[in-house]
Design a protein around this motif. Structure first.
Motif, PDB file in Angstrom:
ATOM      1  N   MET A 136       0.926  -1.158   0.335  1.00  0.00           N
ATOM      2  CA  MET A 136      -0.258   0.140   0.257  1.00  0.00           C
ATOM      3  C   MET A 136       1.009   0.708   0.129  1.00  0.00           C
ATOM      4  N   THR A 137       2.218   1.382   0.466  1.00  0.00           N
ATOM      5  CA  THR A 137       2.824   2.694   0.866  1.00  0.00           C
ATOM      6  C   THR A 137       3.073   2.096  -1.265  1.00  0.00           C
ATOM      7  N   ALA A 138       3.816   1.992  -1.376  1.00  0.00           N
ATOM      8  CA  ALA A 138       4.683   1.488  -2.827  1.00  0.00           C
ATOM      9  C   ALA A 138       2.919   2.056  -3.135  1.00  0.00           C
ATOM     10  N   LEU A 139       2.251   1.435  -3.431  1.00  0.00           N
ATOM     11  CA  LEU A 139       1.046   1.960  -5.005  1.00  0.00           C
ATOM     12  C   LEU A 139       0.461   3.158  -4.460  1.00  0.00           C
ATOM     13  N   ASP A 140       0.486   3.744  -3.356  1.00  0.00           N
ATOM     14  CA  ASP A 140      -0.410   4.839  -2.659  1.00  0.00           C
ATOM     15  C   ASP A 140       0.703   6.033  -3.190  1.00  0.00           C
ATOM     16  N   ALA A 141       2.223   5.634  -3.768  1.00  0.00           N
ATOM     17  CA  ALA A 141       3.008   6.557  -4.128  1.00  0.00           C
ATOM     18  C   ALA A 141       3.274   6.338  -5.209  1.00  0.00           C
ATOM     19  N   GLY A 142       2.698   5.900  -6.157  1.00  0.00           N
ATOM     20  CA  GLY A 142       2.586   5.257  -7.276  1.00  0.00           C
ATOM     21  C   GLY A 142       3.140   4.702  -8.304  1.00  0.00           C
ATOM     22  N   ALA A 143       3.488   3.772  -7.146  1.00  0.00           N
ATOM     23  CA  ALA A 143       3.997   2.268  -8.004  1.00  0.00           C
ATOM     24  C   ALA A 143       2.737   1.536  -9.298  1.00  0.00           C
ATOM     25  N   GLU A 144       2.986   0.500  -9.668  1.00  0.00           N
ATOM     26  CA  GLU A 144       2.134   0.450 -11.110  1.00  0.00           C
ATOM     27  C   GLU A 144       1.737  -1.426 -10.723  1.00  0.00           C
ATOM     28  N   ASP A 145       2.908  -1.828  -9.812  1.00  0.00           N
ATOM     29  CA  ASP A 145       3.651  -3.276  -9.712  1.00  0.00           C
ATOM     30  C   ASP A 145       4.134  -3.368  -8.385  1.00  0.00           C
ATOM     31  N   PHE A 146       3.218  -4.645  -7.652  1.00  0.00           N
ATOM     32  CA  PHE A 146       4.167  -5.259  -6.872  1.00  0.00           C
ATOM     33  C   PHE A 146       4.372  -6.638  -6.377  1.00  0.00           C
ATOM     34  N   SER A 147       4.975  -7.428  -6.327  1.00  0.00           N
ATOM     35  CA  SER A 147       5.381  -8.804  -6.251  1.00  0.00           C
ATOM     36  C   SER A 147       6.356  -8.546  -5.024  1.00  0.00           C
ATOM     37  N   GLU A 148       6.596 -10.766  -4.760  1.00  0.00           N
ATOM     38  CA  GLU A 148       6.261 -11.531  -3.875  1.00  0.00           C
ATOM     39  C   GLU A 148       7.292 -12.204  -4.187  1.00  0.00           C
ATOM     40  N   GLU A 149       8.820 -12.461  -4.017  1.00  0.00           N
ATOM     41  CA  GLU A 149       9.826 -13.480  -3.852  1.00  0.00           C
ATOM     42  C   GLU A 149      10.210 -14.348  -2.827  1.00  0.00           C
ATOM     43  N   GLU A 150      10.907 -14.839  -2.428  1.00  0.00           N
ATOM     44  CA  GLU A 150      10.883 -15.792  -1.528  1.00  0.00           C
ATOM     45  C   GLU A 150      11.797 -14.886  -0.568  1.00  0.00           C
ATOM     46  N   ASP A 151      12.956 -14.079  -1.184  1.00  0.00           N
ATOM     47  CA  ASP A 151      13.727 -13.597   0.260  1.00  0.00           C
ATOM     48  C   ASP A 151      13.560 -12.157  -0.162  1.00  0.00           C
ATOM     49  N   SER A 152      12.375 -11.364  -0.814  1.00  0.00           N
ATOM     50  CA  SER A 152      11.986  -9.842  -1.683  1.00  0.00           C
ATOM     51  C   SER A 152      11.051  -9.579  -1.762  1.00  0.00           C
ATOM     52  N   PHE A 153      10.827  -8.295  -2.132  1.00  0.00           N
ATOM     53  CA  PHE A 153       9.960  -8.045  -2.774  1.00  0.00           C
ATOM     54  C   PHE A 153      10.482  -7.033  -4.020  1.00  0.00           C
ATOM     55  N   GLU A 154       9.456  -6.635  -4.990  1.00  0.00           N
ATOM     56  CA  GLU A 154      10.083  -5.581  -5.903  1.00  0.00           C
ATOM     57  C   GLU A 154       8.746  -5.603  -6.523  1.00  0.00           C
ATOM     58  N   ILE A 155       9.082  -4.002  -6.376  1.00  0.00           N
ATOM     59  CA  ILE A 155       7.753  -2.263  -7.198  1.00  0.00           C
ATOM     60  C   ILE A 155       8.662  -2.404  -8.338  1.00  0.00           C
ATOM     61  N   LEU A 156       7.460  -2.128  -9.216  1.00  0.00           N
ATOM     62  CA  LEU A 156       7.783  -0.944 -10.815  1.00  0.00           C
ATOM     63  C   LEU A 156       7.121  -0.146 -11.139  1.00  0.00           C
ATOM     64  N   THR A 157       8.115   0.516 -11.208  1.00  0.00           N
ATOM     65  CA  THR A 157       6.648   1.742 -11.398  1.00  0.00           C
ATOM     66  C   THR A 157       7.424   2.082 -13.334  1.00  0.00           C
ATOM     67  N   ASP A 158       6.157   3.012 -13.360  1.00  0.00           N
ATOM     68  CA  ASP A 158       6.692   3.894 -15.012  1.00  0.00           C
ATOM     69  C   ASP A 158       8.094   5.282 -14.682  1.00  0.00           C
ATOM     70  N   PRO A 159       9.113   4.951 -16.140  1.00  0.00           N
ATOM     71  CA  PRO A 159       9.673   5.291 -15.323  1.00  0.00           C
ATOM     72  C   PRO A 159       9.573   7.430 -14.257  1.00  0.00           C
ATOM     73  N   ASP A 160       8.467   7.261 -15.517  1.00  0.00           N
ATOM     74  CA  ASP A 160       8.640   8.835 -15.050  1.00  0.00           C
ATOM     75  C   ASP A 160       8.079   9.029 -13.407  1.00  0.00           C
ATOM     76  N   ASP A 161       7.327   7.839 -13.053  1.00  0.00           N
ATOM     77  CA  ASP A 161       6.918   7.947 -10.817  1.00  0.00           C
ATOM     78  C   ASP A 161       8.700   7.501 -10.529  1.00  0.00           C
ATOM     79  N   PHE A 162       8.945   7.282 -10.984  1.00  0.00           N
ATOM     80  CA  PHE A 162      10.161   6.471 -10.739  1.00  0.00           C
ATOM     81  C   PHE A 162      11.074   7.120  -8.692  1.00  0.00           C
ATOM     82  N   SER A 163      11.151   8.103  -9.203  1.00  0.00           N
ATOM     83  CA  SER A 163      11.814   9.188  -8.177  1.00  0.00           C
ATOM     84  C   SER A 163      10.708   9.189  -6.863  1.00  0.00           C
TER      85      SER A 163
END
Length: 221
Positions: free
Chosen positions: A135-162
């Protein structure tokens, strides 16, 4: 190599990270690569004070490794001929070939990519659950959130990355990686031992090249 990216960012937008989002992004990348703060500060000061600092040029090469593995090589260079020769040599020695611009980049999506290590997150933030982080990531503008075995990955549009990266930093969330990345749309497996050996040869040579900043492939390791 990140030192050159600092030079480019300072030249483009000044030495104050508060007023230079590109520099903030490069600093985040440097920290994610365990570059000490004093080394980062020295790099910024050197770039700001040296009007004759090398003018680096960004050049992207695209090509194929063994079995058609797609490879994108991003460089910062002050000598295009040297860089082109080195990149071509790295491909050739791994039984691959450099292609024309655009020959493989259509197989990738350009995204802001943030990786958070679960163990480091727990050390820094205690028991923050995946939903709260998402929710923290999506509220900030992230496009996608996924959970791996030992990490989380957050993807954004390049313009929203910062904006997303800064929101996570302000929330005290430690970032293992934070960069603009080329994400493969599909991955290719290699089962032939020689092909894997050849690809490693190319990737190792590119990794050793001071002109190379990033290498992206669609190899399913």
């Amino acid at each position: 190599m990140i030192g050159r990216e600092i030079v480019m960012a300072v030249k483009a937008g000044g030495s104050d990270p508060n007023n230079n989002s590109k520099l903030r992004d490069v600093i985040a990348k440097a920290k994610a690569n365990n570059m000490p703060n004093d080394t980062i500060d020295r790099g910024i000061k050197k770039a700001a004070g040296d009007a004759n600092a090398d003018n680096y040029e960004r050049i992207t090469y695209e090509g194929y490794g063994p079995n058609g593995i797609a490879i994108i090589v991003e460089t910062l260079t002050d000598n295009k001929n040297r860089t082109a020769a080195n990149v071509r040599s790295a491909f050739t020695k791994g039984n691959g070939s450099v292609g024309t611009p655009g020959c493989v980049s259509y197989m990738f999506d350009k995204k802001g990519q943030i990786i958070i290590d679960k163990e480091e997150l727990e050390d820094e933030c205690g028991e923050m659950d995946a939903d709260e982080l998402m929710m923290t990531a999506l509220d900030a503008g992230a496009e996608d959130f996924s959970e791996e075995e030992d990490s989380f990955e957050i993807l954004t549009d390049p313009d929203d990355f910062s904006a997303v990266r800064e929101a996570l930093e302000k929330a005290g969330i430690p970032l293992m990686e934070a960069q603009i990345a080329m994400i493969p749309q599909t991955y290719v497996e290699l089962t032939d031992d020689q092909a894997i050996k050849d690809l490693h040869r190319t990737l190792d040579l590119l990794d050793e090249d001071d002109d190379v900043t990033d290498v992206w492939t669609n190899w399913d390791e």
